[in-house]
Write a protein that holds these residues in place. Structure first.
Motif: not given
Length: 185
Positions: A165-168, A170
């Motif tokens: 996911a894009i949240t990975d 970071d």
């Protein structure tokens, strides 16, 4: 400030700092016969006293001018993200925003892309239809949590990070990439 305004501001600053218009620097590059970005940057710094950022920008502008009208080479990632893995392409593109780290080459391999400076520092592989594996070379960094050992993944790398996911993408991941990039310098 938008990107175009920032670029124009940078060009004005280069012209003011070095007392020559952009066309002069483009002519210097053309007359040098150099074509590789790193060679052009080194020449502008050594022979003309430009700071690294100014030399980098002028070299990029020269390359853009030279490439205008020339068909862009096919993106090596296109083949990796065809078919069932097409949904991962936006995640791949967001991951490759690491280009802000500096200059590196992307070498297509069978099933993945190798990211290289003087040495390889990472690889990007769409492993499943829902996951990209990022292989990293981080010697002397312990594997912990999501920065797992790559021993059973690919022995060319020391670590693997699974990205779903894009949240990975970071700050922690960017830090690992920056370290791997610096070590490959």
């Amino acid at each position: 400030m938008d990107v175009d305004a920032a670029l124009q501001s940078q060009i004005r600053n280069i012209e003011a700092t070095y007392g020559k218009p952009l066309d002069h620097w483009l002519a210097v590059i053309s007359a040098s016969g150099l074509t590789k970005h790193t060679e052009v940057v080194a020449m502008l710094k050594a022979d003309h006293g430009l700071a690294h950022g100014a030399a980098h920008r002028v070299s990029l502008l020269a390359r853009q001018r030279d490439d205008a009208g020339v068909a862009a080479p096919p993106d090596p990632a296109d083949a990796l993200y065809a078919g069932a893995k097409a949904g991962l392409r936006p995640l791949h593109d967001a991951l490759l925003e690491i280009r802000a780290l500096g200059t590196f080459d992307i070498a297509p391999k069978k099933g993945y892309l190798s990211l290289r400076r003087r040495k390889q520092f990472a690889m990007v592989q769409p492993s499943t239809t829902s996951r990209i594996d990022l292989g990293l070379i981080l010697s002397a960094t312990p594997a912990t949590g999501r920065l797992e050992s790559a021993v059973r993944f690919n022995p060319l790398f020391t670590h693997r990070v699974r990205i779903t996911a894009i949240t990975d993408l970071d700050d922690e991941l960017r830090g690992w990439l920056a370290t791997a990039y610096a070590l490959a310098g």
